[in-house]
Design an enzyme around this catalytic site. Structure first.
Site, PDB file in Angstrom:
ATOM      1  N   HIS A  23       0.838  -1.204   0.000  1.00 41.33           N
ATOM      2  CA  HIS A  23       0.000   0.000   0.000  1.00 41.33           C
ATOM      3  C   HIS A  23       0.873   1.254   0.000  1.00 41.33           C
ATOM      4  O   HIS A  23       1.347   1.707   1.045  1.00 41.33           O
ATOM      5  CB  HIS A  23      -0.929  -0.026   1.225  1.00 41.33           C
ATOM      6  CG  HIS A  23      -2.011   1.012   1.198  1.00 41.33           C
ATOM      7  ND1 HIS A  23      -3.327   0.733   1.500  1.00 41.33           N
ATOM      8  CD2 HIS A  23      -1.985   2.340   0.909  1.00 41.33           C
ATOM      9  CE1 HIS A  23      -4.052   1.840   1.402  1.00 41.33           C
ATOM     10  NE2 HIS A  23      -3.252   2.832   1.056  1.00 41.33           N
ATOM     11  N   HIS A  25       1.092   5.030  -2.384  1.00 39.11           N
ATOM     12  CA  HIS A  25       0.510   5.830  -3.475  1.00 39.11           C
ATOM     13  C   HIS A  25       1.628   6.507  -4.268  1.00 39.11           C
ATOM     14  O   HIS A  25       2.477   7.190  -3.676  1.00 39.11           O
ATOM     15  CB  HIS A  25      -0.421   6.907  -2.914  1.00 39.11           C
ATOM     16  CG  HIS A  25      -1.668   6.349  -2.288  1.00 39.11           C
ATOM     17  ND1 HIS A  25      -2.886   6.363  -2.921  1.00 39.11           N
ATOM     18  CD2 HIS A  25      -1.875   5.745  -1.090  1.00 39.11           C
ATOM     19  CE1 HIS A  25      -3.804   5.807  -2.136  1.00 39.11           C
ATOM     20  NE2 HIS A  25      -3.216   5.422  -1.014  1.00 39.11           N
ATOM     21  N   ASP A  27       1.407   9.057  -6.203  1.00 36.17           N
ATOM     22  CA  ASP A  27       1.316  10.515  -6.071  1.00 36.17           C
ATOM     23  C   ASP A  27       1.491  10.964  -4.614  1.00 36.17           C
ATOM     24  O   ASP A  27       1.366  12.155  -4.322  1.00 36.17           O
ATOM     25  CB  ASP A  27      -0.015  11.045  -6.654  1.00 36.17           C
ATOM     26  CG  ASP A  27      -1.243  10.337  -6.105  1.00 36.17           C
ATOM     27  OD1 ASP A  27      -1.152   9.158  -5.702  1.00 36.17           O
ATOM     28  OD2 ASP A  27      -2.319  10.965  -6.079  1.00 36.17           O
ATOM     29  N   GLY A 185      -9.793   7.836  -1.648  1.00 35.30           N
ATOM     30  CA  GLY A 185     -10.428   9.143  -1.500  1.00 35.30           C
ATOM     31  C   GLY A 185     -11.210   9.179  -0.204  1.00 35.30           C
ATOM     32  O   GLY A 185     -11.167   8.232   0.580  1.00 35.30           O
ATOM     33  N   GLU A 215     -10.616   3.240   7.651  1.00 29.44           N
ATOM     34  CA  GLU A 215      -9.547   4.193   7.994  1.00 29.44           C
ATOM     35  C   GLU A 215     -10.189   5.353   8.743  1.00 29.44           C
ATOM     36  O   GLU A 215     -10.053   5.486   9.950  1.00 29.44           O
ATOM     37  CB  GLU A 215      -8.866   4.676   6.704  1.00 29.44           C
ATOM     38  CG  GLU A 215      -7.794   5.735   6.914  1.00 29.44           C
ATOM     39  CD  GLU A 215      -7.274   6.301   5.598  1.00 29.44           C
ATOM     40  OE1 GLU A 215      -7.936   6.126   4.563  1.00 29.44           O
ATOM     41  OE2 GLU A 215      -6.217   6.945   5.620  1.00 29.44           O
ATOM     42  N   ASP A 304       1.785   3.973   2.857  1.00 29.32           N
ATOM     43  CA  ASP A 304       0.710   4.841   2.351  1.00 29.32           C
ATOM     44  C   ASP A 304       1.305   5.980   1.522  1.00 29.32           C
ATOM     45  O   ASP A 304       1.346   5.878   0.305  1.00 29.32           O
ATOM     46  CB  ASP A 304      -0.173   5.379   3.485  1.00 29.32           C
ATOM     47  CG  ASP A 304      -1.593   5.669   3.030  1.00 29.32           C
ATOM     48  OD1 ASP A 304      -1.920   5.301   1.883  1.00 29.32           O
ATOM     49  OD2 ASP A 304      -2.374   6.254   3.804  1.00 29.32           O
TER      50      ASP A 304
HETATM   51  O1  NOS Z   1      -4.918   7.055   3.079  1.00 31.15           O
HETATM   52  C1  NOS Z   1      -5.622   7.375   2.117  1.00 31.15           C
HETATM   53  N1  NOS Z   1      -6.977   7.202   2.179  1.00 31.15           N
HETATM   54  C2  NOS Z   1      -7.794   7.484   1.149  1.00 31.15           C
HETATM   55  N2  NOS Z   1      -7.347   7.991  -0.010  1.00 31.15           N
HETATM   56  C3  NOS Z   1      -6.023   8.205  -0.128  1.00 31.15           C
HETATM   57  C4  NOS Z   1      -5.116   7.929   0.899  1.00 31.15           C
HETATM   58  N3  NOS Z   1      -3.890   8.268   0.492  1.00 31.15           N
HETATM   59  C5  NOS Z   1      -4.021   8.743  -0.759  1.00 31.15           C
HETATM   60  N4  NOS Z   1      -5.303   8.711  -1.146  1.00 31.15           N
HETATM   61  C6  NOS Z   1      -5.872   9.175  -2.418  1.00 31.15           C
HETATM   62  O2  NOS Z   1      -5.536   8.235  -3.431  1.00 31.15           O
HETATM   63  C7  NOS Z   1      -5.278   8.961  -4.631  1.00 31.15           C
HETATM   64  C8  NOS Z   1      -4.573   8.101  -5.632  1.00 31.15           C
HETATM   65  O3  NOS Z   1      -3.311   7.709  -5.220  1.00 31.15           O
HETATM   66  C9  NOS Z   1      -4.531  10.180  -4.116  1.00 31.15           C
HETATM   67  O4  NOS Z   1      -4.541  11.228  -5.063  1.00 31.15           O
HETATM   68  C10 NOS Z   1      -5.312  10.526  -2.859  1.00 31.15           C
HETATM   69  O5  NOS Z   1      -6.406  11.373  -3.177  1.00 31.15           O
HETATM   70 ZN    ZN Z   2      -3.906   4.827   0.970  1.00 30.16          ZN
END
Ligand code: NOS
Ligand code: ZN
Length: 384
Positions: A23, A25, A27, A185, A215, A304
């Protein structure tokens, strides 16, 4: 004679230990210096800081808000500089390089293709650019003596309405660098069942998906993700703790949902530092991962968003080693759990566990045997 076995791994051993990341991201993991350079190249003028160090601090502080919604606002800046093919290739290559440098041997990195279309790229062009970057990063890592394999997860944004389209995209690029699907999101107000058509489609295609659930929002979200949507894994899932009661005498009672999650070995993609920032946990020592590990849930450790949390896989493990006294055996347990839960074929997962992860930990665990200590120096005086 006291045992020489080193129970607490050093920072250096933590870094060298083979780690598995499910997990992360794309971005949420850019190097601050890259963001500054890409902003200059692409003419994005919205950055809050243009000095890389200050920008790194800005992301950590802005993300440290105690609210998932505010945390997510910071992604506007990273997505803003990830709108061209070249930028996506670069960011993905650096991601693979950085993870490899940190001792990650297998990673599934996710991103939402729909967030990278602002200057006219198609969804396919986005996926192909990121795949190209991951392959380039794997090659560079190999040249630097690190082995890593990176698979992509395609994320759909839960507030948007493109989940089926992104699920179809994930299916088309299956075996071509994409290993699964996810939704992410804001959680409250956007239940995963909004995207049931996407999940049902993927199930019919025998494909894999994880869902961000449990979460910011608790048990109903986890329950929906599993029992309505059929998720293979839970992104976070940390609120499963709400269905576990620990009595004063230490006895533990699991509710029906927590039992199901443990009995079915549902992988939990736990992200300690991220949870501290969004308010899902108060401290590392109080993070539910301690109890979930003790109760033998299929718990995994994840980053994350390395940029927003100023973290890495090694940093996450350092925090856990400090909070819970974890040993290399615990680290191996988390890493094997994660590898078992990956979305690549079973034979490849097994080979990663038996031929990469276990030998890596065995090597680290045997190091104490070969250390020069006073008692092996051959001098009578030092025998004491
Ligand atoms: O921890 C999280 N919980 C929910 N959404 C997230 C988390 N971290 C990032 N993103 C969302 O996932 C998109 C794609 O990677 C990111 O742009 C962010 O809006
Ligand atoms: Zn995430």
């Amino acid at each position: 004679m006291t045992s020489q076995i080193q129970n607490t791994p050093s920072s250096e051993q933590i870094r060298r230990a083979p780690k598995v990341l499910l997990h992360d991201h794309l971005d949420g993991g850019l190097r601050p210096g890259t963001i500054v350079e890409l902003a200059q190249e692409t003419g994005y003028s919205g950055l809050p800081e243009t000095d890389p160090d200050k920008l790194g601090v800005w992301f950590r502080e802005a993300a440290d808000s105690g609210s998932l919604e505010r945390y997510l606002e910071t992604f506007a800046h990273t997505c803003a500089v990830m709108q061209t093919r070249e930028a996506l290739v670069r960011v993905a290559a650096e991601c693979a390089e950085d993870l490899a440098e940190d001792g990650v041997v297998y990673a599934e990195v996710r991103y939402a293709p729909e967030q990278h279309l602002e200057t006219g790229l198609t969804l396919e062009e986005v996926v192909e650019a990121v795949n190209e970057g991951f392959r380039e990063g794997e090659r560079r890592a190999r040249d630097n003596g690190h082995r890593i394999r990176v698979g992509a997860l395609l994320t759909a944004m839960r507030h948007a309405a493109r989940a089926l389209e992104i699920a179809e995209l994930a299916n088309r690029y299956r075996d071509l660098g994409v290993v699964g699907f996810d939704i992410a999101g804001a959680e409250a107000g956007f239940p995963p069942t909004r995207h049931l058509d996407a999940f049902e489609y993927l199930k019919r295609e025998n494909n894999h998906f994880t869902i961000h659930a449990g979460e910011a929002f608790g048990l109903p979200s986890i329950w929906q993700a599993l029992q309505w949507c059929g998720a293979d894994r839970l992104g976070h899932g940390v609120r499963i703790i709400d269905d576990i009661q620990v009595a004063a005498d230490g006895s533990v009672k699991l509710g029906r949902l927590a039992s199901y999650v443990r009995d079915k070995r549902v992988p939990l993609e736990l992200c300690p530092s991220s949870n501290l920032q969004t308010g899902a946990a108060d401290s590392y020592a109080e993070h539910p991962i301690g109890l979930l590990r003790r109760l033998h849930f299929r718990a995994t450790v994840n980053t994350d968003n390395r940029l927003m949390s100023g973290t890495s896989m090694s940093r996450e493990f350092e925090h856990l080693v400090e909070a819970f006294g974890y040993s290399l055996d615990d680290m191996q347990w988390f890493s094997v759990n994660a590898m078992k839960s990956a979305f690549i074929p079973f034979d490849e997962r097994l080979a990663m566990i038996n031929d990469v992860i276990k030998p890596g930990y065995a090597e680290l665990k045997s190091e104490w045997l070969f250390q020069q200590t006073a008692s092996t120096s051959g001098s009578l005086r030092e025998q004491g």
